[in-house]
Design a protein around this motif. Structure first.
Motif, PDB file in Angstrom:
ATOM      1  N   MET A 753       1.398   6.540  14.430  1.00 37.12           N
ATOM      2  CA  MET A 753       2.183   5.355  14.062  1.00 37.12           C
ATOM      3  C   MET A 753       1.654   4.740  12.771  1.00 37.12           C
ATOM      4  SD  MET A 753       2.803   3.508  17.759  1.00 37.12           S
ATOM      5  CE  MET A 753       4.132   2.465  17.160  1.00 37.12           C
ATOM      6  N   SER A 754       0.337   4.701  12.623  1.00 38.67           N
ATOM      7  CA  SER A 754      -0.254   4.171  11.386  1.00 38.67           C
ATOM      8  C   SER A 754       0.165   5.009  10.187  1.00 38.67           C
ATOM      9  CB  SER A 754      -1.778   4.155  11.494  1.00 38.67           C
ATOM     10  OG  SER A 754      -2.214   3.330  12.543  1.00 38.67           O
ATOM     11  N   ALA A 755       0.214   6.312  10.364  1.00 37.31           N
ATOM     12  CA  ALA A 755       0.600   7.205   9.270  1.00 37.31           C
ATOM     13  C   ALA A 755       2.049   6.970   8.860  1.00 37.31           C
ATOM     14  CB  ALA A 755       0.392   8.659   9.688  1.00 37.31           C
ATOM     15  N   GLN A 756       2.918   6.732   9.839  1.00 35.94           N
ATOM     16  CA  GLN A 756       4.316   6.432   9.521  1.00 35.94           C
ATOM     17  C   GLN A 756       4.418   5.149   8.699  1.00 35.94           C
ATOM     18  OE1 GLN A 756       6.157   6.427  13.485  1.00 35.94           O
ATOM     19  NE2 GLN A 756       7.440   8.118  12.809  1.00 35.94           N
ATOM     20  N   LEU A 757       3.671   4.134   9.120  1.00 36.33           N
ATOM     21  CA  LEU A 757       3.690   2.878   8.383  1.00 36.33           C
ATOM     22  C   LEU A 757       3.101   3.061   6.999  1.00 36.33           C
ATOM     23  CD1 LEU A 757       4.168  -0.129   8.138  1.00 36.33           C
ATOM     24  CD2 LEU A 757       2.016  -0.527   9.376  1.00 36.33           C
ATOM     25  N   GLU A 758       2.040   3.831   6.882  1.00 34.58           N
ATOM     26  CA  GLU A 758       1.435   4.075   5.570  1.00 34.58           C
ATOM     27  C   GLU A 758       2.448   4.686   4.608  1.00 34.58           C
ATOM     28  OE1 GLU A 758      -2.121   6.705   3.432  1.00 34.58           O
ATOM     29  OE2 GLU A 758      -1.818   6.829   5.596  1.00 34.58           O
ATOM     30  N   ALA A 759       3.206   5.646   5.086  1.00 35.58           N
ATOM     31  CA  ALA A 759       4.212   6.291   4.225  1.00 35.58           C
ATOM     32  C   ALA A 759       5.234   5.276   3.732  1.00 35.58           C
ATOM     33  CB  ALA A 759       4.890   7.429   4.998  1.00 35.58           C
ATOM     34  N   ALA A 760       5.675   4.400   4.625  1.00 38.26           N
ATOM     35  CA  ALA A 760       6.666   3.392   4.239  1.00 38.26           C
ATOM     36  C   ALA A 760       6.077   2.403   3.238  1.00 38.26           C
ATOM     37  CB  ALA A 760       7.162   2.664   5.477  1.00 38.26           C
ATOM     38  N   LEU A 761       4.801   2.013   3.432  1.00 33.72           N
ATOM     39  CA  LEU A 761       4.171   1.072   2.517  1.00 33.72           C
ATOM     40  C   LEU A 761       3.922   1.697   1.148  1.00 33.72           C
ATOM     41  CD1 LEU A 761       1.537  -0.623   4.882  1.00 33.72           C
ATOM     42  CD2 LEU A 761       3.800  -1.474   4.209  1.00 33.72           C
ATOM     43  N   LEU A 762       3.551   2.974   1.137  1.00 36.51           N
ATOM     44  CA  LEU A 762       3.363   3.667  -0.141  1.00 36.51           C
ATOM     45  C   LEU A 762       4.662   3.702  -0.936  1.00 36.51           C
ATOM     46  CD1 LEU A 762       1.041   6.626   0.884  1.00 36.51           C
ATOM     47  CD2 LEU A 762       0.555   4.948  -0.907  1.00 36.51           C
ATOM     48  N   LYS A 763       5.739   4.001  -0.250  1.00 40.09           N
ATOM     49  CA  LYS A 763       7.029   4.085  -0.925  1.00 40.09           C
ATOM     50  C   LYS A 763       7.453   2.721  -1.444  1.00 40.09           C
ATOM     51  CE  LYS A 763      11.811   5.628  -0.226  1.00 40.09           C
ATOM     52  NZ  LYS A 763      12.774   6.231   0.744  1.00 40.09           N
ATOM     53  N   ALA A 764       7.314   1.692  -0.610  1.00 43.34           N
ATOM     54  CA  ALA A 764       7.749   0.353  -1.000  1.00 43.34           C
ATOM     55  C   ALA A 764       6.901  -0.209  -2.131  1.00 43.34           C
ATOM     56  CB  ALA A 764       7.693  -0.575   0.207  1.00 43.34           C
ATOM     57  N   GLN A 784      -6.037  -1.722   7.195  1.00 41.60           N
ATOM     58  CA  GLN A 784      -7.062  -1.657   6.145  1.00 41.60           C
ATOM     59  C   GLN A 784      -8.063  -0.555   6.449  1.00 41.60           C
ATOM     60  OE1 GLN A 784      -8.436  -5.738   6.185  1.00 41.60           O
ATOM     61  NE2 GLN A 784      -7.257  -6.276   4.358  1.00 41.60           N
ATOM     62  N   LYS A 785      -8.411  -0.406   7.707  1.00 43.31           N
ATOM     63  CA  LYS A 785      -9.323   0.667   8.099  1.00 43.31           C
ATOM     64  C   LYS A 785      -8.653   2.021   7.928  1.00 43.31           C
ATOM     65  CE  LYS A 785     -12.213   2.214  11.968  1.00 43.31           C
ATOM     66  NZ  LYS A 785     -12.650   1.915  13.366  1.00 43.31           N
ATOM     67  N   HIS A 786      -7.389   2.111   8.322  1.00 44.52           N
ATOM     68  CA  HIS A 786      -6.665   3.381   8.225  1.00 44.52           C
ATOM     69  C   HIS A 786      -6.468   3.790   6.764  1.00 44.52           C
ATOM     70  CE1 HIS A 786      -3.642   6.460   9.205  1.00 44.52           C
ATOM     71  NE2 HIS A 786      -2.933   5.962   8.208  1.00 44.52           N
ATOM     72  N   LEU A 787      -6.140   2.826   5.919  1.00 37.49           N
ATOM     73  CA  LEU A 787      -5.841   3.139   4.517  1.00 37.49           C
ATOM     74  C   LEU A 787      -7.099   3.391   3.696  1.00 37.49           C
ATOM     75  CD1 LEU A 787      -3.033   0.478   4.001  1.00 37.49           C
ATOM     76  CD2 LEU A 787      -2.730   2.957   3.880  1.00 37.49           C
ATOM     77  N   ALA A 788      -8.220   2.808   4.124  1.00 36.12           N
ATOM     78  CA  ALA A 788      -9.510   3.027   3.446  1.00 36.12           C
ATOM     79  C   ALA A 788      -9.406   2.806   1.945  1.00 36.12           C
ATOM     80  CB  ALA A 788     -10.026   4.431   3.745  1.00 36.12           C
ATOM     81  N   GLY A 789      -8.719   1.751   1.547  1.00 35.83           N
ATOM     82  CA  GLY A 789      -8.645   1.392   0.140  1.00 35.83           C
ATOM     83  C   GLY A 789      -7.554   2.075  -0.660  1.00 35.83           C
ATOM     84  N   ARG A 790      -6.722   2.871  -0.014  1.00 31.99           N
ATOM     85  CA  ARG A 790      -5.671   3.577  -0.772  1.00 31.99           C
ATOM     86  C   ARG A 790      -4.560   2.644  -1.232  1.00 31.99           C
ATOM     87  NH1 ARG A 790      -6.858   7.222   3.383  1.00 31.99           N
ATOM     88  NH2 ARG A 790      -5.034   6.621   4.631  1.00 31.99           N
ATOM     89  N   LEU A 791      -4.456   1.475  -0.626  1.00 27.20           N
ATOM     90  CA  LEU A 791      -3.472   0.473  -1.025  1.00 27.20           C
ATOM     91  C   LEU A 791      -4.149  -0.902  -1.103  1.00 27.20           C
ATOM     92  CD1 LEU A 791      -0.278   1.202   1.142  1.00 27.20           C
ATOM     93  CD2 LEU A 791      -0.499   1.454  -1.318  1.00 27.20           C
ATOM     94  N   GLN A 792      -3.590  -1.780  -1.937  1.00 30.82           N
ATOM     95  CA  GLN A 792      -4.018  -3.172  -1.940  1.00 30.82           C
ATOM     96  C   GLN A 792      -3.358  -3.855  -0.745  1.00 30.82           C
ATOM     97  OE1 GLN A 792      -3.928  -5.277  -5.921  1.00 30.82           O
ATOM     98  NE2 GLN A 792      -2.631  -3.531  -6.407  1.00 30.82           N
TER      99      GLN A 792
END
Length: 922
Positions: A753-764, A784-792
């Motif tokens: 589920m976190s990965a799905q959200l990450e994809a949507a946030l990256l796109k947006a 924040q833990k899942h992304l490990a700094g890949r997004l602000q």
């Protein structure tokens, strides 16, 4: 006997305060030492009448009795195989004198909480043990605990102003009350007369009197406080001071009054490195007469144990094998006085060899870093120890002139017995050394190694240096067999007379302080089997307990770990798990909030919530796992069903009434229950792009009031008002961070589920080009833990503090606002920004100190509402009548806070929106 014992206790104690189940007798009966006794029964006492009944029961049935506060004791003095009397919250009292010069305390209040209350007056209590954040006043006084700064001048013995004590026969004496003293003088004339005679004969014996005075010139908690016999003539004073350090073997201290000491506001610290121990100890001798607040000694292995931690001086990694360090702190009322004291230190140490020039810092962050070096040594050894071994921390004291030789001898002794991991540190001004070793008690050969080491250690401390075998941790069981070795026969016989005078039946904490068994320190050793890698490093210190929302409802983090270790031991031994496993399902798993606050106090950083999530996942059957996995894949459907359920509930409440529905639902329908939420609509706006992900808590659980705005709409409006153009991720209403599955132990499904959200946030966010904000702290922390700094990625309050406040015109609200800082914010360290944001919006902020985690914990507030009620039991009394609203940063937390406080808690976004409206009239 157990049935009679239980029945007798229940004659005057509520059933809930008499604990007989196997799980809690094990878990509640464990302290921070390496000993274990399982009590026959546990009695929770909330007042003096209950304490007297427990005392009477013990005497009537001739059952041993031990009183216990926090159980941070290291020497086995807080355990029992008879009755264990746990001091309840009824004894957590605190009365501060108007000028702050004294404070009257119950034994159930935590020492750190007392200092928090005294801080506005510039005062504190004298004792300052390292465990002060968890240790309670009863234990601090009963062990005469000290610490890094109090020395021998500001401990409980020296700062005692008076106390209430219950003797073994149930008699209560208040030394501050003339009427109580008069009554006691009539009823206990024999006891007072004997104390007076003991004092007179001791003072008339020059050799013994001088021996006692000499022994207490350095820190000493071996045996009883015999200095009471030479320091005082009034038998009431003698009695009161004998109670200090008596470890519950002479009576129960039900209240104590301390003379407080000054807490200087200005401080400076220096971490000074020396080429060898002898140079460091020479410096200590010179500093003894200087105006220094603390001087902490660390040997090279102690420094090595923490040298690789970020931010520590690089020179630590290049020191020689014989090097040592002193952490020196000076304190004063103003900066000029601090500067004078720094100059005095430099002058005193002129000519002493150091690795680098001495440099003091007044920067709080730098000073904190230095103290992390000192405080991080013990847990560093604990974290690196071999699984199945126990961490032992012992403390001895030597005359300061012999400190260098004694330290070198102690290092040699540790090497001789193959304690290669051992470290030494201590309160050098007092000649007080702590040493940490790891010990395996699983085999006879290892126990024998420990026995030989202890024999040689005691002989070295006593015969070579005439030091103290126990400086500040209390005699307990570990040093009880060696009391006569240190004190000699005459003084030890005096101690036996004192014990017999106060406790002729020998029922109060037997085996502690005085023990005729020369092998007592090798008996009742606590097993530490390998259980789970998450918790195998736990040293069972109990520092976690004050922060845990389920502590004293069911189990604390320490008690959960103790229980899991016992289940692992039984499995390895081929024994049946029995009722412990059955009871642990509710007490250990169902009522664990999984908040992780325990990790913020844990010396080795253990998050017991991780253990709970793992074990929850294991107990799910295939069907339950499949249902939860489906929920994750079809979250949009689940969210819609939840909103429909809320709507149906409100419809039902309109028919049968809120209270009736709450009863029918077993408390799961909270009062007031939120209305269904909805997702914010996408609205075009001009401004700086920012991605806003409305979390599922706000989308499912709407506001309480029928006409209130939805959280998503409030945040969107704030962003537009501040000149930002909010972007909603595509399909956001069907997305979730996965926290709901992670809390159930479904890590793989939650990560999906976190990965799905990450994809949507990256796109947006155009692959991270635009910042992303979320409106629930728990969800933000997970992502924040899942992304490990890949997004602000920012929690709303962080973004509001950094980016919105500078762009908004704020008019502060006059009415007081309650603030709840939830677990995720505390753990992330962003609480300062939340406080600053709220202070920008409200003139008066109320932050109840006794409230940590709210205990709602996602769905726990619905599934086990008693956890939420227990966690917030102190909330409503802490809120003034004028406080009509509260703020936090998690929707589910706000539901529980509202239900238990009687006021409406909402996101900080609502208050910020209100106070930043154009032409605001707050």
């Amino acid at each position: 006997m157990s049935q009679l014992l239980t029945a007798t206790l229940r004659e005057q104690l509520p059933t809930s305060q008499v604990i007989t189940d196997e799980l809690r007798r094990l878990a509640y009966g464990t302290d921070a030492s390496f000993y274990r006794l399982i009590p026959q029964v546990i009695a929770i006492i909330e007042n003096e009448a209950q304490a007297r009944h427990v005392m009477a029961t013990a005497h009537r049935l001739q059952v041993p009795l031990t009183f216990r506060a926090a159980g941070t004791s290291l020497s086995g003095q807080a355990i029992s195989d008879g009755i264990l009397a746990l001091i309840g919250e009824g004894f957590a009292t605190c009365e501060i004198a108007a000028d702050g010069g004294s404070v009257r305390l119950g034994p159930g209040i935590v020492g750190g909480e007392v200092n928090r209350r005294l801080a506005p007056l510039g005062r504190k209590i004298g004792p300052d043990p390292a465990s002060i954040g968890a240790a309670k006043i009863g234990g601090i006084a009963a062990n005469n605990a000290s610490g890094m700064c109090c020395g021998t001048a500001q401990n409980s013995y020296r700062t005692l102003a008076g106390l209430r004590v219950m003797l073994a026969d149930g008699t209560l004496l208040d030394t501050e009350d003339p009427l109580s003293r008069d009554a006691f003088a009539k009823s206990h004339a024999v006891l007072l007369g004997e104390l007076e005679r003991l004092g007179q004969s001791t003072r008339a014996n020059p050799r013994l009197a001088e021996r006692i005075r000499q022994k207490f010139k350095i820190k000493n908690t071996t045996g009883y406080s015999l200095n009471a016999l030479v320091d005082f003539e009034d038998p009431f004073d003698i009695l009161a001071h004998l109670m200090i350090g008596s470890e519950g073997t002479l009576g129960f201290i039900s209240r104590i009054t301390y003379q407080t000491v000054v807490e200087d506001p200005c401080k400076a610290s220096a971490l000074v490195f020396f080429p060898d121990i002898r140079s460091a100890c020479e410096a200590v001798i010179r500093l003894k007469t200087q105006p220094v607040a603390a001087v902490e000694l660390l040997d090279r292995p102690a420094l090595r144990s923490v040298q690789d931690k970020p931010g520590l001086p690089a020179v630590m990694r290049s020191l020689g094998d014989d090097a040592a360090a002193l952490l020196i702190e000076v304190r004063a009322g103003d900066a000029a006085a601090v500067a004078d004291r720094i100059a005095a230190v430099h002058g005193a140490l002129a000519g002493v060899a150091t690795v680098e020039p001495i440099q003091f810092s007044t920067d709080p962050a730098t000073c904190e870093m230095y103290w992390k070096v000192r405080k991080g040594t013990f847990p560093a050894v604990g974290a690196m120890r071999k699984t199945g071994t126990t961490v032992l921390i012992e403390d001895v004291a030597f005359p300061i002139a012999a400190l260098a030789d004694a330290t070198l001898d102690l290092q040699a002794l540790l090497r001789k017995h193959a304690y290669d991991e051992a470290i030494i540190f201590g309160h050098a001004l007092e000649g007080n050394l702590h040493f940490v070793i790891t010990q395996d008690f699983a085999t006879p050969s290892e126990i024998d190694r420990y026995a030989r080491f202890m024999d040689e250690l005691c002989e070295m401390v006593v015969s070579r240096y005439d030091g103290s075998l126990k400086a500040e941790h209390g005699t307990g069981r570990n040093m009880a067999p060696f009391v006569e070795l240190e004190w000699g026969r005459e003084a030890t016989e005096l101690m036996h007379r004192i014990k017999a005078l106060f406790d002729p039946a020998g029922l109060l904490n037997p085996g502690v302080i005085l023990n005729a068994d020369p092998q007592a320190h090798l008996a009742h050793l606590k097993p530490m089997p390998a259980a789970e890698d998450i918790i195998d490093r736990c040293i069972e210190c109990g520092f976690c307990e004050p922060l845990c929302p389920s502590h004293r409802l069911t189990l604390s983090p320490r008690q959960r770990i103790t229980s899991v270790r016992e289940l692992a031991r039984r499995e390895a031994a081929g024994e049946a798990a029995g009722k412990i496993a059955e009871d642990y399902a509710y007490m250990g798993l169902d009522t664990c909030a999984g908040c992780g606050l325990c990790s913020t106090a844990c010396p080795v950083g253990i998050d017991t919530g991780d253990l709970t999530r793992r074990l929850r996942g294991r107990r799910l059957n295939d069907g339950a796992r499949a249902v939860n996995a489906w929920s994750g894949r079809n979250f949009g459907v689940l969210a819609g069903a939840a909103r429909a359920g809320l709507a149906l509930g409100h419809a039902a409440a309109a028919v049968v009434g809120q209270k009736t529905l709450a009863k029918l639902s077993g408390g799961a329908w909270k009062l007031p229950m939120p209305r269904p939420g909805r997702a914010p609509a996408a609205i075009r706006a001009s401004g700086d792009p920012v991605v806003y992900f409305p979390t599922c808590g706000g989308r499912i659980f709407g506001p309480t009031g029928a006409g209130d705005a939805q959280l998503g709409d409030v945040v969107s409006e704030l962003l537009r008002r501040a000149g930002y153009a909010p972007i909603l991720p595509e399909g956001f209403d069907k997305l979730c961070c996965g926290q709901m599955l992670a809390s159930k132990g479904l890590a793989i499904e939650a990560d999906a589920m976190s990965a799905q959200l990450e994809a949507a946030l990256l796109k947006a966010s155009d692959n991270g080009r635009y910042p992303v904000i979320m409106d629930a702290s728990t969800c933000t922390a997970r992502m924040q833990k899942h992304l490990a700094g890949r997004l602000q990625l920012f929690d709303f309050h962080e973004f509001a503090h950094d980016a919105l406040l500078p762009r908004l015109m704020i008019v502060r609200q006059h009415e007081p606002v309650a603030l709840h800082i939830n677990c995720s914010v505390r753990k992330s360290g962003s609480d300062a920004k939340l406080r600053a944001l709220l202070k920008a919006c409200a003139e008066t902020v109320i932050e109840p100190a006794a409230v940590t985690c709210c205990g709602f914990a996602g769905d726990r507030g619905f599934a086990v509402p008693e956890l939420n009620r227990h966690a917030l039991r102190h909330l409503k009394p802490a809120l003034p009548a004028a406080c009509g609203c509260g703020v936090s940063t998690n929707r589910t937390c706000e539901i529980g806070l509202s239900a238990e406080s009687g006021i409406d808690y909402r996101s900080i976004a609502y208050l910020l929106e209100k106070c930043s409206r154009p032409q605001n009239t707050c």
